[in-house]
Design an enzyme around this catalytic site. Structure first.
Site, PDB file in Angstrom:
ATOM      1  CG  PHE A  97      23.708   2.101   8.039  1.00 45.19           C
ATOM      2  CD1 PHE A  97      23.683   3.536   7.785  1.00 45.19           C
ATOM      3  CD2 PHE A  97      22.943   1.346   7.152  1.00 45.19           C
ATOM      4  CE1 PHE A  97      23.234   3.954   6.358  1.00 45.19           C
ATOM      5  CE2 PHE A  97      22.016   1.737   6.130  1.00 45.19           C
ATOM      6  CZ  PHE A  97      22.323   2.930   5.776  1.00 45.19           C
ATOM      7  CG  ASP A 107      -2.071   1.248   1.289  1.00 38.58           C
ATOM      8  OD1 ASP A 107      -1.678   2.067   0.338  1.00 38.58           O
ATOM      9  OD2 ASP A 107      -2.471   1.197   2.140  1.00 38.58           O
ATOM     10  CB  SER A 143      25.554   1.906   3.939  1.00 36.96           C
ATOM     11  OG  SER A 143      26.767   1.143   4.331  1.00 36.96           O
ATOM     12  CB  ALA A 144      26.215  -3.495   2.098  1.00 33.70           C
ATOM     13  N   GLY A 189      25.510  -8.597   1.950  1.00 34.90           N
ATOM     14  CA  GLY A 189      26.170  -7.080   1.047  1.00 34.90           C
ATOM     15  C   GLY A 189      27.509  -6.808   1.570  1.00 34.90           C
ATOM     16  CB  THR A 190      28.689  -6.681   5.246  1.00 36.72           C
ATOM     17  OG1 THR A 190      27.472  -5.909   5.455  1.00 36.72           O
ATOM     18  CG2 THR A 190      29.836  -6.353   6.025  1.00 36.72           C
ATOM     19  CG  HIS A 249      25.214 -12.657   8.538  1.00 33.03           C
ATOM     20  ND1 HIS A 249      26.334 -12.592   7.535  1.00 33.03           N
ATOM     21  CD2 HIS A 249      24.985 -11.370   9.043  1.00 33.03           C
ATOM     22  CE1 HIS A 249      26.626 -11.190   7.449  1.00 33.03           C
ATOM     23  NE2 HIS A 249      25.970 -10.526   8.345  1.00 33.03           N
ATOM     24  CE  LYS A 254      22.954 -10.979   5.402  1.00 33.91           C
ATOM     25  NZ  LYS A 254      22.106  -9.742   5.601  1.00 33.91           N
ATOM     26  N   GLY A 299      18.437   0.932   4.634  1.00 34.55           N
ATOM     27  CA  GLY A 299      19.147  -0.230   5.243  1.00 34.55           C
ATOM     28  C   GLY A 299      18.800  -1.288   4.508  1.00 34.55           C
TER      29      GLY A 299
END
Length: 263
Positions: free
Chosen positions: A115, A45, A112-113, A157-158, A147, A151, A87
């Site tokens: 922060f 929405d 950023s991948a 991405g990091t 991780h 996930k 994020g």
């Protein structure tokens, strides 16, 4: 600052704690699924999302949702003209589209991948270390990350950003490989491997290996607090630099832009 949170899952809750701790006011917690969100809208929405942010009186937005919804959220939030920190990951292939949208509507987005201040310092350390190691051809390199088992993406991405830093410092590494090897890797290939297990917030290790020794550089997150704090600081700096004219609206920015000279 009055902040609207788009996404009120685990990260959204932690960002709220960080924002309040830094003296800000969270004026909207928007999520389709979280029972304790202050604004519940149906998934997809976009009109409801835009209306909720406008009615909240927010001066800035932090978006932490999922790869599935992030692009719709960006397309909805950018035209509002508020500084937007994103994020969510999984949209690297849409960067050009977001840059074009920001330019056309005058909105500003920062992404950023990762922060975490510590992770971004780790990036710089890795790139500098890779530059030194590259002077000695006997050293090979690899990247490994771990991780939690919730996930969705792999590698993270990091991890990809860490690998890019290794490749920037080691010109002989020209190809990143994220899949399993079924043969001997070529010397130009940088292997990025991933593990998913338990509740690990995030661990990233770079290996520089020779026949004589191994050098390991590791960043270990103890919790998501570092990510939350970094996202709030990023929004603080983004808004301050827009207000002062140091950054111009209508662009897509990264950590090095809002933390100049640091990352």
């Amino acid at each position: 600052m009055k902040i609207a949170l788009v996404g009120y899952g685990k990260m959204g809750h932690m960002i709220e704690q960080s924002a309040i701790g830094f003296g800000h006011e969270v004026v909207a917690k928007i999520d389709p699924f979280a029972n304790d969100a202050s604004v519940k809208i149906a998934a997809g929405d976009t009109d409801g999302l835009a209306r909720a942010v406008k009615e909240s009186g927010a001066e800035g937005i932090i978006e932490f949702t999922s790869p599935v919804s992030v692009m719709d959220n960006i397309r909805t939030l950018l035209p509002l003209g508020l500084p937007l920190v994103v994020g969510s990951t999984g949209w690297n292939d849409k960067m050009a589209e977001v840059e074009k949208l920001a330019s056309s509507c005058g909105g500003t987005v920062m992404h950023s991948a990762n922060f975490s201040i510590g992770v971004n310092l780790f990036y710089r350390i890795v790139e500098e270390a890779a530059r030194y190691v590259s002077a000695f051809d006997e050293y090979d390199a690899a990247v490994w990350e771990m991780h939690h088992n919730q996930k969705a993406d792999s590698p993270s991405g990091t991890a990809i950003d860490v690998a890019k830093r290794v490749m920037a410092g080691m010109p002989k590494k020209t190809e990143m490989v994220v899949d399993a090897f079924h043969g001997r890797p070529e010397k130009n290939q940088l292997h990025v491997s991933s593990t998913r297990c338990g509740t690990v917030p995030g661990t990233h290790t770079v290996y520089f290996d020779s026949t004589a020794d191994t050098i390991e550089l590791t960043h270990t997150a103890r919790s998501r607090l570092g990510f939350a704090n970094g996202a709030v600081h990023a929004l603080e700096n983004l808004k301050s630099m827009l207000d002062s004219g140091k950054l111009k609206p209508g662009k897509l920015y990264g950590m090095s832009d809002v933390f100049p000279g640091m990352f």
